[in-house]
Design an enzyme around this catalytic site. Structure first.
Site, short mmCIF file in Angstrom:
data_model
loop_
_atom_site.label_atom_id
_atom_site.label_comp_id
_atom_site.label_asym_id
_atom_site.label_seq_id
_atom_site.Cartn_x
_atom_site.Cartn_y
_atom_site.Cartn_z
N ASP A 1 -9.46 2.21 8.63
CA ASP A 1 -9.48 3.46 7.86
C ASP A 1 -10.44 4.46 8.50
O ASP A 1 -10.09 5.62 8.72
CB ASP A 1 -9.95 3.22 6.41
CG ASP A 1 -8.95 2.44 5.58
OD1 ASP A 1 -7.75 2.48 5.88
OD2 ASP A 1 -9.40 1.78 4.61
N HIS B 1 -5.57 0.57 -1.90
CA HIS B 1 -6.04 -0.74 -1.44
C HIS B 1 -5.81 -1.74 -2.56
O HIS B 1 -5.94 -1.37 -3.74
CB HIS B 1 -7.54 -0.71 -1.13
CG HIS B 1 -7.88 -0.32 0.27
ND1 HIS B 1 -9.14 -0.46 0.78
CD2 HIS B 1 -7.14 0.20 1.27
CE1 HIS B 1 -9.17 -0.04 2.04
NE2 HIS B 1 -7.96 0.37 2.35
N GLU C 1 0.85 -1.19 0.00
CA GLU C 1 0.00 0.00 0.00
C GLU C 1 0.89 1.24 0.00
O GLU C 1 2.02 1.22 0.48
CB GLU C 1 -0.93 0.03 1.22
CG GLU C 1 -2.08 -0.93 1.12
CD GLU C 1 -3.18 -0.71 2.16
OE1 GLU C 1 -3.15 0.32 2.88
OE2 GLU C 1 -4.07 -1.56 2.24
N HIS D 1 -4.69 6.82 0.30
CA HIS D 1 -3.89 5.60 0.32
C HIS D 1 -4.49 4.60 -0.67
O HIS D 1 -5.60 4.80 -1.16
CB HIS D 1 -3.75 5.02 1.73
CG HIS D 1 -4.99 4.41 2.30
ND1 HIS D 1 -6.00 5.18 2.85
CD2 HIS D 1 -5.40 3.12 2.39
CE1 HIS D 1 -6.97 4.38 3.27
NE2 HIS D 1 -6.64 3.12 3.00
#
Length: 158
Positions: free
Chosen positions: A113, A102, A38, A100
């Site tokens: 999250d 996934h 990630e 971010h």
């Protein structure tokens, strides 16, 4: 991969636009393979009433903790870029939120999250909702997050 650059809330009261540079940063970090880690960073831009222009997504630094199913942004590096942009723009380019990746086609926030987003939103000095974006393999998930609970999910504008 081509992500949509313009997004809006259901009520159309908030519009946001991701710059080409921001979308390029997202695309550079898509987790195409199961072993890819990630990535993430800050979303920096300007506010125009209820609307936002996201001008930059900071890229992961060597100090960030990156794993296939976890990204932890370290303070050093990202904040320096944000402060530099704030000073150079005389306060017009500011921290708007976080992004971010996934490892899924169409991403959705995890419980972790959500708790992290609420915590970061509560810390905002300007009391604005925090912008959160998750970059998937085929689409983005974009939400304006309050200090508790769920926020407004944004949809791409064709």
């Amino acid at each position: 991969m081509q992500f949509m650059s313009s997004w809006t809330t259901n009520d159309k009261r908030t519009l946001l636009h991701f710059s080409t540079a921001t979308l390029e940063t997202f695309c550079q970090h898509i987790q195409n393979n199961d072993t890819d880690c990630e990535a993430g960073g800050l979303l920096l831009g300007s506010v125009h009433g209820t609307h936002m222009l996201i001008e930059q997504a900071t890229a992961p630094t060597a100090l960030d903790k990156r794993f296939p199913y976890l990204f932890e942004r370290m303070l050093f590096g990202h904040e320096a870029i944000a402060m530099s942009r704030w000073v150079m723009s005389q306060g017009t380019v500011r921290y708007l939120g976080e992004w971010h990746t996934h490892p899924e086609d169409h991403p959705h926030p995890s419980v972790l999250d959500r708790s992290e987003w609420n915590r970061l939103s509560a810390k905002r000095q300007d009391k604005r909702l925090m912008l959160a974006a998750i970059v998937g393999r085929k689409s983005l998930y974009v939400e304006l997050v309050p200090s508790s609970g769920r926020g407004s999910v944004l949809d791409p504008i064709e």
